[in-house]
Design an enzyme around this catalytic site. Structure first.
Site, short mmCIF file in Angstrom:
data_model
loop_
_atom_site.label_atom_id
_atom_site.label_comp_id
_atom_site.label_asym_id
_atom_site.label_seq_id
_atom_site.Cartn_x
_atom_site.Cartn_y
_atom_site.Cartn_z
N TYR A 22 34.56 18.59 10.21
CA TYR A 22 33.86 19.42 11.19
C TYR A 22 34.57 20.78 11.29
CZ TYR A 22 30.90 20.25 15.27
OH TYR A 22 29.95 20.75 16.13
N ARG A 45 38.89 12.50 11.27
CA ARG A 45 40.09 11.88 11.83
C ARG A 45 40.16 12.19 13.32
NH1 ARG A 45 44.69 14.25 7.83
NH2 ARG A 45 43.99 16.18 8.82
N ASP A 79 39.16 20.96 -0.41
CA ASP A 79 39.13 20.31 -1.72
C ASP A 79 40.42 19.57 -2.04
OD1 ASP A 79 36.46 21.47 -2.90
OD2 ASP A 79 37.48 23.10 -1.88
N HIS A 104 31.32 22.22 -3.11
CA HIS A 104 32.04 22.95 -4.16
C HIS A 104 32.28 21.94 -5.28
CE1 HIS A 104 34.64 25.63 -6.24
NE2 HIS A 104 35.79 25.31 -5.67
N GLY A 130 31.02 29.69 7.05
CA GLY A 130 30.22 28.89 7.99
C GLY A 130 29.43 29.66 9.04
N ASP A 187 33.70 30.46 -9.06
CA ASP A 187 34.42 30.56 -7.79
C ASP A 187 35.91 30.81 -8.04
OD1 ASP A 187 33.87 30.08 -4.83
OD2 ASP A 187 35.64 28.83 -5.17
N GLU A 191 38.30 34.17 -7.29
CA GLU A 191 39.57 34.10 -6.54
C GLU A 191 40.74 34.61 -7.35
OE1 GLU A 191 38.29 30.11 -4.02
OE2 GLU A 191 39.79 29.94 -5.58
P1 NDP Z 1 37.86 23.38 6.48
O1 NDP Z 1 39.29 23.70 6.19
O2 NDP Z 1 37.19 24.21 7.51
O3 NDP Z 1 37.75 21.83 6.87
C1 NDP Z 1 38.26 21.39 8.04
C2 NDP Z 1 37.79 19.98 8.25
O4 NDP Z 1 38.38 19.13 7.25
C3 NDP Z 1 38.21 19.45 9.58
O5 NDP Z 1 37.22 18.57 10.07
C4 NDP Z 1 39.49 18.70 9.23
O6 NDP Z 1 39.73 17.68 10.09
C5 NDP Z 1 39.13 18.10 7.89
N1 NDP Z 1 40.33 17.79 7.12
C6 NDP Z 1 41.25 18.66 6.65
N2 NDP Z 1 42.21 18.00 5.97
C7 NDP Z 1 41.87 16.70 6.02
C8 NDP Z 1 42.46 15.52 5.50
N3 NDP Z 1 43.58 15.55 4.78
N4 NDP Z 1 41.85 14.34 5.77
C9 NDP Z 1 40.72 14.30 6.49
N5 NDP Z 1 40.11 15.37 7.01
C10 NDP Z 1 40.68 16.56 6.76
O7 NDP Z 1 37.05 23.36 5.10
P2 NDP Z 1 35.80 24.25 4.66
O8 NDP Z 1 34.66 24.00 5.59
O9 NDP Z 1 36.25 25.64 4.40
O10 NDP Z 1 35.48 23.62 3.24
C11 NDP Z 1 34.78 22.39 3.11
C12 NDP Z 1 34.15 22.35 1.74
O11 NDP Z 1 33.21 23.40 1.63
C13 NDP Z 1 35.14 22.53 0.59
O12 NDP Z 1 34.74 21.73 -0.49
C14 NDP Z 1 34.97 24.01 0.23
O13 NDP Z 1 35.32 24.32 -1.10
C15 NDP Z 1 33.48 24.18 0.48
N6 NDP Z 1 33.05 25.55 0.72
C16 NDP Z 1 33.68 26.29 1.68
C17 NDP Z 1 33.26 27.58 1.93
C18 NDP Z 1 33.88 28.40 3.03
O14 NDP Z 1 33.41 29.51 3.26
N7 NDP Z 1 34.88 27.93 3.76
C19 NDP Z 1 32.15 28.20 1.17
C20 NDP Z 1 31.51 27.29 0.24
C21 NDP Z 1 31.97 26.02 0.02
P3 NDP Z 1 41.21 17.33 10.60
O15 NDP Z 1 41.11 17.66 12.02
O16 NDP Z 1 41.28 15.91 10.30
O17 NDP Z 1 42.19 18.18 9.87
#
Ligand code: NDP
Length: 327
Positions: A22, A45, A79, A104, A130, A187, A191
């Site tokens: 989330y 989590r 990722d 991704h 987002g 992508d 980067e």
């Molecule tokens: P975020 O860093 O925003 O994700 C955070 C979420 O991931 C939280 O719910 C967090 O919960 C959870 N999380 C983080 N680490 C863990 C872990 N070890 N175990 C379980 N939950 C975990 O990620 P993004 O939204 O940026 O990216 C998500 C996907 O979207 C990726 O595959 C990314 O490549 C892709 N993407 C992202 C873009 C962007 O602009 N950001 C653009 C296009 C694709 P917790 O509280 O548990 O840490």
């Protein structure tokens, strides 16, 4: 390309979608899906992201339970966490006929996760962070996304993925079929080549000006900190990189641009670009990344001390203080 005329959220009628994570993407995907009438469960989590999902009124469960309760699973966590979370909490709870979607292609492109046979697999990669995904949905528009059906066991993988794309708002703008290999490589190339190149171009311009005796603050403002350059890039996204200069630039500006265009970056830079792309495609980059992660990301600490305390950053801090809330 797929547009609204090609897809509807009705393609996933009767299905429940588990949004795992989330964060930046998860929050936007979940809100748009819900507003499009899709049944959504958040898997997270127990921590502040989970609390945020609960506060936003979502049915929020541990990851394994969310996967168990859904027929479509969207993996929206960073990722680098995919292999561990996927193997422990997702793979054992996927059922034949489920659809598993990534935002991704990285984890599949480099075989970091193996999705069980019998499960549909797709990529739905937004080309945007987002907040605009949510804001544009609320405004009645959307953002671009790439789509790839990686495995189709049900014969409905494309239809279901387009159902998600329509519900999140991507088909309002356009969804382009692009393989997950290409999506990942483009992508990483952006980067690893474009971003460092741009940062170095700005640093070089800053050094030329400051070494020639110009005050760092107006130099920084003129270079990028006024936001003018950013607006130009936004404009260029619709009109084109050369056209924006043609349309927005005065004759003085255009004369200056054409005088040096094509002369400042030598063939050496292009050769470096090819090397970087080869490294991405051969798996060299991923191998280096794994070693870096195992060692606790020491290069990132070096990066922080080398670049984040450099004269351009300290000038920016002074600029922010001078401009207050405007900066
Ligand atoms: P975020 O860093 O925003 O994700 C955070 C979420 O991931 C939280 O719910 C967090 O919960 C959870 N999380 C983080 N680490 C863990 C872990 N070890 N175990 C379980 N939950 C975990 O990620 P993004 O939204 O940026 O990216 C998500 C996907 O979207 C990726 O595959 C990314 O490549 C892709 N993407 C992202 C873009 C962007 O602009 N950001 C653009 C296009 C694709 P917790 O509280 O548990 O840490």
């Amino acid at each position: 390309m797929y547009f609204d005329k090609d897809a509807t959220s009705q393609h996933i009628d009767g299905e429940t979608v588990a949004v795992i994570g989330y964060g930046i993407q998860g929050k936007a995907f979940a809100a748009n899906l819900r507003d499009s009438g899709v049944s959504v469960i958040i898997g997270n989590r127990t921590d502040e992201y989970r609390d945020a999902a609960v506060a936003d009124g979502f049915d929020t469960r541990p990851i394994a339970e969310a996967v168990d309760g859904a027929s479509i699973v969207l993996l929206l966590i960073p990722d680098e966490a995919h292999p561990e979370v996927f193997n422990a909490h997702i793979a054992p709870h996927l059922h034949d006929g489920d659809l598993f979607v990534l935002a991704h292609g990285f984890s599949v492109r480099y075989d970091r996760i193996m999705v069980p046979a019998g499960v549909d697999v797709a990529l739905l990669a937004p080309k945007m962070f987002g907040k605009p995904i949510r804001q544009r949905y609320l405004n009645g528009s959307g953002v671009l996304a790439f789509l790839d059906v990686i495995r189709d066991t049900t014969g409905r993988a494309l239809r279901r993925t387009l159902g998600i794309a329509a519900a999140v708002g991507f088909t309002r703008y356009g969804v382009m079929p692009v393989s997950h290999q290409t999506e990942t490589e483009l992508d990483l190339f952006q980067e690893q080549f474009l971003t460092p190149l741009l940062l170095d171009v700005f640093r070089t311009a800053f050094e030329v000006l400051v070494e020639a005796g110009y005050d760092p603050l107006p130099s920084l403002l003129d270079m990028h900190a006024s936001g003018e350059m950013a607006e130009m890039m936004v404009e260029a996204a619709s009109t084109g990189l050369y056209e924006v200069v043609e349309q927005q630039g005065s004759p003085t500006c255009r004369f200056g641009v054409q005088r040096y265009l094509g002369q400042l970056l030598g063939g050496e830079v292009k050769a470096r670009g090819r090397e970087i792309l080869d490294d991405i495609r051969s798996g060299g980059f991923v191998e280096a990344l794994s070693k870096e992660a195992e060692a606790g990301y020491p290069s990132l600490d070096e990066y922080r001390s080398a670049y984040l305390a450099n004269p351009m950053t300290t000038a920016h801090d002074r600029l922010r203080a001078a401009l207050g809330a405007q900066a």
